[in-house]
Enzyme design. Structure first.
Site, PDB file in Angstrom:
ATOM      1  N   ARG A 119       0.834  -1.128  -0.068  1.00 11.38           N
ATOM      2  CA  ARG A 119       0.081  -0.087  -0.106  1.00 11.38           C
ATOM      3  C   ARG A 119       0.896   1.264   0.237  1.00 11.38           C
ATOM      4  O   ARG A 119       1.086   2.017   1.003  1.00 11.38           O
ATOM      5  CB  ARG A 119      -0.788   0.021   1.091  1.00 11.38           C
ATOM      6  N   GLN A 124      -0.883   2.183  -6.078  1.00 13.41           N
ATOM      7  CA  GLN A 124      -2.304   2.473  -6.035  1.00 13.41           C
ATOM      8  C   GLN A 124      -3.120   1.859  -7.238  1.00 13.41           C
ATOM      9  O   GLN A 124      -4.127   1.265  -7.084  1.00 13.41           O
ATOM     10  CB  GLN A 124      -2.891   3.906  -5.889  1.00 13.41           C
ATOM     11  N   ASP A 127      -3.355  -1.657  -7.072  1.00 14.85           N
ATOM     12  CA  ASP A 127      -4.174  -2.285  -5.462  1.00 14.85           C
ATOM     13  C   ASP A 127      -5.508  -3.130  -5.735  1.00 14.85           C
ATOM     14  O   ASP A 127      -6.597  -2.424  -5.854  1.00 14.85           O
ATOM     15  CB  ASP A 127      -4.194  -1.288  -4.575  1.00 14.85           C
ATOM     16  N   SER A 130      -8.193  -2.874  -2.976  1.00 17.05           N
ATOM     17  CA  SER A 130      -8.847  -1.566  -2.823  1.00 17.05           C
ATOM     18  C   SER A 130      -9.808  -1.488  -3.944  1.00 17.05           C
ATOM     19  O   SER A 130     -11.308  -1.393  -3.618  1.00 17.05           O
ATOM     20  CB  SER A 130      -8.148  -0.507  -3.018  1.00 17.05           C
ATOM     21  N   TYR A 224      -4.045  -0.105   7.676  1.00 18.35           N
ATOM     22  CA  TYR A 224      -5.070  -0.806   8.308  1.00 18.35           C
ATOM     23  C   TYR A 224      -5.237  -0.632   9.705  1.00 18.35           C
ATOM     24  O   TYR A 224      -4.137   0.113  10.332  1.00 18.35           O
ATOM     25  CB  TYR A 224      -4.628  -2.462   7.981  1.00 18.35           C
TER      26      TYR A 224
END
Length: 420
Positions: A119, A124, A127, A130, A224
């Site tokens: 992350r 991004q 990912d 996500s 997280y």
């Protein structure tokens, strides 16, 4: 260089790892793209659409591929069809699939797990956790609205006023924020809670009220939440109880990849909800945030219907596949060196993204947590040097720890059936 798109064989998996509109991204790099017949059927994508996009449809796609992309990990049988030295890219929950990891090692297959992409800002666009959580969050709000036998929005009519539904969302990661935003768009009054202090502003930014329990925050690595102690969890449940009792719909989204989902809501808390209320547990697949929820089923606890999510992104395979395919293409592009239109799959294992996502390579498990999970007790050669025995007497520890005899009342179970 050849890339193959595998047909998914796991029960209930409807997604596909590549969609026709992104085939050109790979062929533009110089790859030849082959698709197993029927690979896109679950996502309502025909073989003809892949052919029109420039891919081949080939039953032997896996055998000739340098890189194989899929959503779920390949079956052991499929892995044994790959050529030695090939690479797989997929979700790969290794602890739950030890036989798959063993086959990857035996066949000298390099494997990359999409859930291990770090992350960081540079990753991004790769990912997949996500992107799929976005789908799950939207789906959770739609399920709650469908199961709840009343309006979500405020309605003012000549016949009277119907107040809006009260929705509580637990967890404000990608899935939680999307659930909040969707419930708000449907007209509900939404309150939300997350153990991370930074989430309060994000909750307010999508139009919900942030619940403040005045507890210490639990910010963890990678965005997280940190695991909480049982004492803190108990205090949190006590403070959340009145909010849940007042809710028409409760949506829980707290999950950490590779770990048991935290139990946020007890069955006793659900029993305080009013008749006709709804609970949607997105984490049911990994143990559940709600005591008594069952993945893939709707159960009744007290007056509430409790919907347990099972592979929720696959319930919306069109957008889920498109988002996942873009993640795949971006990761493959990172690992590609293209010269004069000729692609060379050449991962740089000094790159943080490439190294972090790699599970097996050259017949070795290179991902340390996976290696520890699959071989927790390494063999240690005994020390055969002679040592005089210690003959001192030590009284044995006879303390007894009794079993946990707490009783959980059974819940009535009904098939989940067709999704609303």
């Amino acid at each position: 260089m050849k890339i193959a798109v595998a047909a998914e064989v796991h029960a209930g998996e409807t997604r596909v790892a590549l969609v026709p509109e992104l085939v050109g991204k790979l062929t533009g790099l110089g790859y030849e793209v082959s698709v197993e017949p029927g690979a896109g059927a679950g996502a309502l994508i025909s073989d003809e659409e892949f052919l029109d996009a420039g891919a081949a449809v080939d039953p032997a796609a896996l055998e000739i591929a340098d890189v194989v992309v899929s959503v779920q990990p390949l079956s052991v049988a499929a892995i044994r069809r790959l050529r030695s030295g090939a690479t797989t890219v997929s979700f790969l929950p290794a602890a739950a699939n030890p036989e798959v990891v063993t086959a990857l090692l035996q066949c000298s297959i390099t494997s990359h797990a999409m859930e291990l992409v770090p992350r960081i800002s540079r990753a991004q666009s790769m990912d997949a956790l996500s992107s799929q959580s976005l789908v799950s969050g939207y789906r959770s709000a739609i399920v709650a609205a469908g199961l709840l036998r009343r309006f979500f929005p405020l309605n003012m009519t000549a016949a009277g006023t119907v107040p809006p539904a009260q929705v509580v969302v637990l967890g404000a990661g990608v899935a939680g924020l999307q659930a909040i935003a969707t419930a708000k768009r449907l007209g509900a009054v939404v309150k939300a809670y997350d153990v991370r202090a930074a989430a309060a502003e994000e909750i307010r930014s999508v139009g919900a009220q942030s619940i403040d329990l005045a507890l210490e925050t639990l910010e963890g690595a990678g965005g997280y939440a940190r695991e909480m102690t049982e004492d803190r969890a108990a205090r949190q449940r006590d403070l959340l109880a009145p909010y849940i009792a007042a809710a028409d719909a409760l949506i829980t989204t707290a999950a950490v990849p590779g770990r048991q989902a935290p139990m946020l809501v007890t069955s006793a808390m659900v029993e305080q909800m009013s008749p006709g209320s709804v609970v949607v547990d997105l984490a049911a697949d990994s143990g559940g945030n709600v005591e008594g929820s069952v993945a893939g089923e709707v159960v009744r606890i007290g007056n509430a219907q409790v919907w347990g999510g099972r592979n929720v992104p696959a319930q919306m395979p069109g957008p889920a596949s498109k988002l996942y395919a873009q993640n795949i293409v971006n990761l493959v592009t990172l690992m590609t060196r293209s010269t004069d239109g000729v692609a060379a799959f050449d991962p740089d294992f000094e790159d943080e993204i490439v190294a972090s996502s790699c599970v097996t390579r050259d017949g070795v498990i290179v991902h340390e947590p996976t290696r520890a999970a699959l071989d927790p007790d390494p063999v240690v050669e005994p020390d055969v040097s002679v040592v005089e025995p210690d003959v001192s007497v030590v009284e044995p520890d006879v303390s007894v720890v009794g079993p946990d005899v707490s009783v959980v009342e059974p819940v009535e179970t009904t098939p989940q059936g067709e999704q609303p």
